[in-house]
Design an enzyme around this catalytic site. Structure first.
Site, PDB file in Angstrom:
ATOM      1  N   ASP A  49       0.808  -1.222   0.000  1.00  0.00           N
ATOM      2  CA  ASP A  49       0.000   0.000   0.000  1.00  0.00           C
ATOM      3  C   ASP A  49       0.844   1.275   0.000  1.00  0.00           C
ATOM      4  OD1 ASP A  49      -2.192  -1.565  -0.113  1.00  0.00           O
ATOM      5  OD2 ASP A  49      -3.158  -0.803   1.702  1.00  0.00           O
ATOM      6  N   ASN A  92      -4.926  -1.976  -4.399  1.00  0.00           N
ATOM      7  CA  ASN A  92      -6.135  -2.083  -3.578  1.00  0.00           C
ATOM      8  C   ASN A  92      -5.975  -1.208  -2.336  1.00  0.00           C
ATOM      9  OD1 ASN A  92      -8.637  -2.889  -2.753  1.00  0.00           O
ATOM     10  ND2 ASN A  92      -8.033  -4.954  -2.116  1.00  0.00           N
ATOM     11  N   SER A 169     -17.312   5.097   4.785  1.00  0.00           N
ATOM     12  CA  SER A 169     -15.882   5.080   5.086  1.00  0.00           C
ATOM     13  C   SER A 169     -15.481   6.452   5.595  1.00  0.00           C
ATOM     14  CB  SER A 169     -15.076   4.736   3.840  1.00  0.00           C
ATOM     15  OG  SER A 169     -13.706   4.974   4.085  1.00  0.00           O
ATOM     16  N   SER A 197     -15.660   5.154  12.482  1.00  0.00           N
ATOM     17  CA  SER A 197     -14.190   5.114  12.593  1.00  0.00           C
ATOM     18  C   SER A 197     -13.595   6.480  12.962  1.00  0.00           C
ATOM     19  CB  SER A 197     -13.558   4.645  11.278  1.00  0.00           C
ATOM     20  OG  SER A 197     -14.223   3.553  10.727  1.00  0.00           O
ATOM     21  N   ASP A 316     -10.770  -2.277  12.042  1.00  0.00           N
ATOM     22  CA  ASP A 316      -9.749  -3.207  11.548  1.00  0.00           C
ATOM     23  C   ASP A 316      -9.284  -4.162  12.646  1.00  0.00           C
ATOM     24  OD1 ASP A 316      -9.955  -2.130   9.090  1.00  0.00           O
ATOM     25  OD2 ASP A 316      -8.022  -1.094   9.092  1.00  0.00           O
ATOM     26  N   LYS A 343     -14.533  -3.492   2.724  1.00  0.00           N
ATOM     27  CA  LYS A 343     -13.064  -3.427   2.843  1.00  0.00           C
ATOM     28  C   LYS A 343     -12.412  -4.325   1.788  1.00  0.00           C
ATOM     29  CE  LYS A 343     -13.094  -0.906   6.677  1.00  0.00           C
ATOM     30  NZ  LYS A 343     -12.193  -0.045   7.378  1.00  0.00           N
ATOM     31  N   ARG A 347     -15.657  -8.628   4.670  1.00  0.00           N
ATOM     32  CA  ARG A 347     -15.010  -9.272   5.818  1.00  0.00           C
ATOM     33  C   ARG A 347     -15.992  -9.986   6.745  1.00  0.00           C
ATOM     34  NH1 ARG A 347     -10.331  -4.697   7.195  1.00  0.00           N
ATOM     35  NH2 ARG A 347      -8.778  -5.630   5.811  1.00  0.00           N
ATOM     36  N   HIS A 389      -5.111  -9.166   3.684  1.00  0.00           N
ATOM     37  CA  HIS A 389      -4.019  -9.328   4.650  1.00  0.00           C
ATOM     38  C   HIS A 389      -4.518  -9.642   6.056  1.00  0.00           C
ATOM     39  CE1 HIS A 389      -4.367  -4.832   5.800  1.00  0.00           C
ATOM     40  NE2 HIS A 389      -5.349  -5.110   4.985  1.00  0.00           N
ATOM     41  N   ARG A 390      -5.597  -8.991   6.450  1.00  0.00           N
ATOM     42  CA  ARG A 390      -6.051  -9.186   7.843  1.00  0.00           C
ATOM     43  C   ARG A 390      -6.658 -10.574   8.064  1.00  0.00           C
ATOM     44  NH1 ARG A 390      -4.403  -4.913  10.011  1.00  0.00           N
ATOM     45  NH2 ARG A 390      -4.580  -2.933   8.937  1.00  0.00           N
ATOM     46  N   LYS A 415       0.352  -6.555   1.843  1.00  0.00           N
ATOM     47  CA  LYS A 415      -0.360  -5.277   1.726  1.00  0.00           C
ATOM     48  C   LYS A 415       0.080  -4.302   2.819  1.00  0.00           C
ATOM     49  CE  LYS A 415      -4.933  -3.579   0.592  1.00  0.00           C
ATOM     50  NZ  LYS A 415      -5.183  -2.385   1.363  1.00  0.00           N
TER      51      LYS A 415
END
Ligand code: DC
Length: 646
Positions: A49, A92, A169, A197, A316, A343, A347, A389-390, A415
């Site tokens: 990223d 991304n 977002s 957030s 996250d 995301k 997710r 990635h998460r 990422k």
């Protein structure tokens, strides 16, 4: 690598230095690019990223120059990108495309922004609507409301407030806030829905302030950027460790006993995701805060408590809690997480599907997830990661439940954290620490134990011997602490099977010479030398495990080692062994001198102020005076079997 098989593990303890924060890295890069003056950004995250952002800024004509490990010098463009026309690939990276779209829409050029297919499914309409309200010319090249985008020069008008939604977002608001100072005029933003957030907006405002731009805000509804402000470089800036990345290790500590210490974030962090540690504490984990570190350990009664919590503020890091729910003492509910759906992947759906593979019962709502942990995790689940990635990082935690787990496409962690699995090994691979005095036989025993278990092997004494030899060869006096520490820090040593190389030169035999052993004992007494070798020794910790032999393996280098052995023998027996070894090699030897040398070296190793040689309270003592090698190996293997059940 198509998949990574993690073995069944039970314990996690150790220390991890976190990579730089993704959110801070990409914001700082853009702010530095827009600012007047040159900014040096240190500890920048090196990941997919941030590479996307760096490549885009380079394509826009911003001067970028590496200046050391993970440090970049950014020549600020003073608000105007030199390149007025370009195609930019955004991968991304949401933290790149959103703020760049806003900045480019206000900079009077023609640009096209696109990304990977998933990026073209991630909404950006609320931001585009906001930009169009002030006259920006932003068009959709594919589906309405989604990238790819076309940006063209336009006459801007800032007559009324910009009305923007905040419930999809928070990056849309971040993008507008960061870009509006480019107009030089007063601008007002009104958030027309609940803002999600919020802590990410605090990061944005905090960093804008560091670059000299002040924003007035009324609650979370109205933001005013006063007229006539410009970004100015603050000179040198540091990126904090990534607080979202910290969540995996803190959770590992809470699940696997701990203590696990993460370095790079702490109570002074500006990242909202450090609040993950509070959530973990609510589950019963023991948490300790430092200015720049956090430590997590398991609840005193062992088991994490079931929870029902709102995670809107840490979307996250909350994913990590969905994985931690596998280890809770009852069903857990994660609420207010609708943003998960837009995301890197959906997710909520992805989590539900993969948690079920491990035996959990999962209920999936529009904006919630309920996870009932199984009585025992299903072994051998093959976890899909959805290019997220998460997902990969979260599900690595499952192996701490004592079951092997396969992670498909593990490289998706690049990422935000290319070295993730290496760091994970640093706190989970079991360590068998074998300490003891010279010639106690621990080197041979440790090597045999490593072989029997299929573990990696660290002969830490060899590193001190190599340091002494390298210093002698470089003409550095062995009592010159700074000089020898510099040699140790840059030690060009290589272990190639049984061969040991120093700057390409084989020194396997040379480092065993008495003179080098005496030198090693001298340099080992210097604190700066020990500090210089610390990370290097810890880097040997890999799965499936490590056998480390030395003087301070169990006390300083791997204090969390689940198995600690203190291997010793009487000085006479050790002198006799050394005597035999030397005779076998046809080298001159003299018993009384050998005994005296050994006793002097023991005394020096035991008397030094740092990491003195001594038996740790939690180390098992094996006295080999009356044992042969086979017996000593068997004695250690017995201790390993008792203390390392798997
Ligand atoms: O185990 P050995 O004889 O190869 O060690 C050489 C010297 O290095 C010894 O005098 C002690 C020192 N040493 C140390 O201080 N700490 C270690 N972990 C390993 C060795």
């Amino acid at each position: 690598m198509e998949f990574l098989d993690l073995p069944a593990l039970g314990r996690a303890a150790g220390t991890v230095r976190l990579p730089g924060s993704k959110s801070i890295s990409n914001r700082m890069l853009l702010l530095a690019a827009l600012a007047e003056g040159t900014t040096e950004i240190r500890d920048l995250l090196d990941s997919d990223d941030t590479r996307v952002m760096l490549a885009a800024l380079k394509a826009l004509g911003v001067g970028l120059e590496p200046c050391g490990a993970n440090a970049w010098r950014v020549a600020g463009a003073g608000g105007v990108f030199p390149v007025k026309d370009g195609d930019l690939f955004m991968g991304n990276a949401g933290t790149a495309i959103r703020p760049l779209t806003a900045a480019l829409a206000l900079s009077g050029g023609s640009y096209r922004l696109s990304g990977v297919p998933r990026m073209h499914e991630r909404p950006i309409g609320d931001l585009v609507d906001g930009l169009r309200q002030i006259g920006a010319d932003v068009r959709y090249l594919g589906n309405e409301g989604y990238p790819p985008l076309q940006i063209a020069p336009a006459d801007l008008r800032l007559d009324g407030p910009i009305r923007v939604r905040g419930d999809v977002s928070s990056q849309f608001l971040t993008a507008l806030l960061m870009a509006l100072p480019l107009t030089g005029r007063e601008a007002t933003i009104e958030v027309v829905t609940e803002l999600i957030s919020k802590p990410y907006i605090e990061i944005t405002l905090n960093l804008m302030a560091r670059f000299g731009v002040r924003v007035e805000r009324e609650g979370w509804q109205r933001f005013v950027v006063p007229a006539g402000q410009r970004y100015r470089s603050p000179g040198v800036v540091h990126v904090e460790g990534d607080a979202s990345a910290a969540s995996y290790f803190l959770a590992a500590g809470a699940i696997g006993g701990g203590p696990v210490r993460v370095e790079g974030v702490g109570r002074n962090s500006i990242q909202g995701d450090v609040r993950f540690a509070d959530a973990l504490e609510t589950l019963g984990a023991r948490i300790e805060w430092g200015d720049n570190h956090i430590v997590a350990g398991a609840p005193t009664d062992g088991r994490l408590k079931a929870f029902d919590l709102d995670f809107n503020h840490i979307p996250d890091a909350a994913m990590t809690l969905a994985a931690a729910a596998l280890f809770a003492d009852g069903p857990c509910t994660l609420r207010n997480i609708a943003s998960w759906r837009v995301k890197e992947t959906d997710r909520i759906a992805a989590m539900a599907t993969e948690l079920r593979k491990l035996g959990a019962t999962v209920e999936e709502g529009n904006d919630f997830l309920r996870v009932a942990p199984p009585a025992a995790l299903k072994p051998g689940a093959a976890i899909d990661t959805y290019d997220d990635h998460r997902m990969a990082m979260c599900f690595s935690l499952a192996c701490l439940g004592g079951v092997p787990v396969r992670i498909n496409d593990p490289k998706c962690v690049a990422k935000t954290f290319p070295e993730y699995f290496m760091a994970f090994e640093q706190v989970t691979a079991p360590v068998i620490a074998i300490d003891g005095p010279s010639a106690s036989g621990k080197g041979t025993v440790a090597q045999r134990v490593a072989k029997a278990l299929g573990f990696h092997f660290l002969d830490s004494g060899a590193l001190y011997r190599l340091t002494a030899l390298a210093a002698l060869r470089a003409g550095v006096a062995l009592d010159d602490e700074t000089g020898v520490a510099a040699v140790a820090a840059a030690l060009p040593a290589e272990f190639d099977g049984d061969r040991i190389l120093l700057a390409g030169d084989e020194v396997t035999e040379a480092i065993r010479a008495e003179e080098v052993g005496v030198g090693a004992s001298k340099v080992a007494a210097l604190p700066a030398v020990r500090a210089a070798l610390l990370d290097r020794q810890r880097a040997y910790r890999h799965l499936p495990g490590l056998v480390a032999d030395g003087r301070d393996m169990g006390s300083v280098v791997f204090p969390e080692a689940p198995v600690k052995v203190f291997l010793t023998a009487s000085a006479e027996a050790r002198a006799e062994r050394r005597y035999k070894q030397l005779m076998e090699k046809g080298m001159p030897a003299n018993m009384p001198t050998l005994l005296q040398d050994l006793q002097e070296r023991d005394a020096r190793d035991a008397a030094r102020s740092v990491a003195p040689l001594r038996q740790e309270a939690d180390a098992a003592r094996v006295d080999t005076t009356a044992m042969g090698i086979e017996e000593a190996v068997a004695a250690v293997m017995e201790i390993v079997r008792r203390q390392l059940p798997q």
